[in-house]
Design an enzyme around this catalytic site. Structure first.
Site, PDB file in Angstrom:
ATOM      1  N   LYS A   9       0.844  -1.196   0.000  1.00 11.85           N
ATOM      2  CA  LYS A   9       0.000   0.000   0.000  1.00 11.85           C
ATOM      3  C   LYS A   9       0.876   1.241   0.000  1.00 11.85           C
ATOM      4  O   LYS A   9       1.831   1.343   0.773  1.00 11.85           O
ATOM      5  CB  LYS A   9      -0.911   0.001   1.229  1.00 11.85           C
ATOM      6  CG  LYS A   9      -1.769   1.253   1.343  1.00 11.85           C
ATOM      7  CD  LYS A   9      -2.767   1.165   2.470  1.00 11.85           C
ATOM      8  CE  LYS A   9      -2.117   1.420   3.806  1.00 11.85           C
ATOM      9  NZ  LYS A   9      -3.099   1.712   4.872  1.00 11.85           N
ATOM     10  N   SER A  25      -2.991   3.865 -17.450  1.00 11.86           N
ATOM     11  CA  SER A  25      -2.203   3.472 -16.290  1.00 11.86           C
ATOM     12  C   SER A  25      -1.988   4.574 -15.273  1.00 11.86           C
ATOM     13  O   SER A  25      -2.567   5.643 -15.346  1.00 11.86           O
ATOM     14  CB  SER A  25      -0.852   2.906 -16.721  1.00 11.86           C
ATOM     15  OG  SER A  25      -0.066   3.943 -17.270  1.00 11.86           O
ATOM     16  N   THR A  57      -6.211  -0.250 -12.305  1.00 11.45           N
ATOM     17  CA  THR A  57      -5.382   0.016 -13.476  1.00 11.45           C
ATOM     18  C   THR A  57      -4.068  -0.733 -13.280  1.00 11.45           C
ATOM     19  O   THR A  57      -4.041  -1.720 -12.554  1.00 11.45           O
ATOM     20  CB  THR A  57      -5.202   1.538 -13.701  1.00 11.45           C
ATOM     21  OG1 THR A  57      -4.543   1.752 -14.954  1.00 11.45           O
ATOM     22  CG2 THR A  57      -4.454   2.219 -12.580  1.00 11.45           C
ATOM     23  N   TYR A  58      -3.002  -0.276 -13.902  1.00  9.97           N
ATOM     24  CA  TYR A  58      -1.696  -0.904 -13.713  1.00  9.97           C
ATOM     25  C   TYR A  58      -0.649   0.173 -13.502  1.00  9.97           C
ATOM     26  O   TYR A  58      -0.839   1.336 -13.877  1.00  9.97           O
ATOM     27  CB  TYR A  58      -1.330  -1.821 -14.888  1.00  9.97           C
ATOM     28  CG  TYR A  58      -1.260  -1.127 -16.225  1.00  9.97           C
ATOM     29  CD1 TYR A  58      -0.049  -0.628 -16.708  1.00  9.97           C
ATOM     30  CD2 TYR A  58      -2.397  -0.962 -17.007  1.00  9.97           C
ATOM     31  CE1 TYR A  58       0.015   0.018 -17.936  1.00  9.97           C
ATOM     32  CE2 TYR A  58      -2.339  -0.327 -18.228  1.00  9.97           C
ATOM     33  CZ  TYR A  58      -1.132   0.162 -18.689  1.00  9.97           C
ATOM     34  OH  TYR A  58      -1.080   0.803 -19.903  1.00  9.97           O
ATOM     35  N   GLY A  73      -4.833   8.337 -18.952  1.00 14.61           N
ATOM     36  CA  GLY A  73      -5.865   7.729 -19.775  1.00 14.61           C
ATOM     37  C   GLY A  73      -7.247   7.964 -19.185  1.00 14.61           C
ATOM     38  O   GLY A  73      -7.500   8.988 -18.548  1.00 14.61           O
ATOM     39  N   ALA A  74      -8.139   7.014 -19.385  1.00 21.51           N
ATOM     40  CA  ALA A  74      -9.516   7.155 -18.902  1.00 21.51           C
ATOM     41  C   ALA A  74      -9.573   7.387 -17.398  1.00 21.51           C
ATOM     42  O   ALA A  74     -10.442   8.107 -16.895  1.00 21.51           O
ATOM     43  CB  ALA A  74     -10.326   5.921 -19.282  1.00 21.51           C
ATOM     44  N   ALA A  75      -8.622   6.803 -16.661  1.00 21.47           N
ATOM     45  CA  ALA A  75      -8.595   6.973 -15.202  1.00 21.47           C
ATOM     46  C   ALA A  75      -8.362   8.424 -14.798  1.00 21.47           C
ATOM     47  O   ALA A  75      -8.679   8.810 -13.667  1.00 21.47           O
ATOM     48  CB  ALA A  75      -7.524   6.073 -14.588  1.00 21.47           C
TER      49      ALA A  75
END
Length: 126
Positions: A9, A25, A57-58, A73-75
């Site tokens: 975390k 990502s 995501t990654y 990106g979309a995130a």
């Protein structure tokens, strides 16, 4: 039987960039990736403390010691610069492996510099 446990975390990191047109990502300072034992391209879950968004995501690598946390990106629609995030990974362990299990917990300051690392979360008291 296997149990899925919190593996690592990054606690309350600050978003530094949000790049809608960048290839997906989340870019994370390489020093933070290493401290939390997160590998490049590993799946991560992101929890946005500011707006309650939770998404998967990654991880990709950002420059070491840069403090960069860039949601791409979309995130990028789910986090803005300045937002506080919790970034987590999970892994499955057998009962035998759990005997040695300890998560990697990384705590940062306002500049996303490591201020503390632990392998347990304190017991919550009333």
């Amino acid at each position: 039987m296997q149990r899925t446990m919190l593996k690592s975390k990054l606690h309350r990191v600050h978003v530094t960039h949000s790049e809608l047109d960048y290839e997906g990502s989340c870019a994370i300072d390489e020093a933070l990736l290493e401290a939390a034992d997160i590998k490049e391209y590993q799946q991560i879950d992101i929890y946005n403390v500011n707006n309650g968004e939770r998404f998967t995501t990654y991880a990709i690598r950002a420059e070491r010691n840069s403090g960069i946390i860039s949601v791409n990106g979309a995130a990028a629609r789910k986090a803005s610069p300045g937002d506080l995030l919790i970034i987590a990974t999970y892994a499955s362990y057998t009962e035998a492996e759990l005997a040695q299990f300890k998560p990697q917990l990384v705590y940062v300051d306002a500049d996303n510099r490591i201020k503390n690392q632990r392998q347990h979360i304190p017991v919550q008291a009333a």
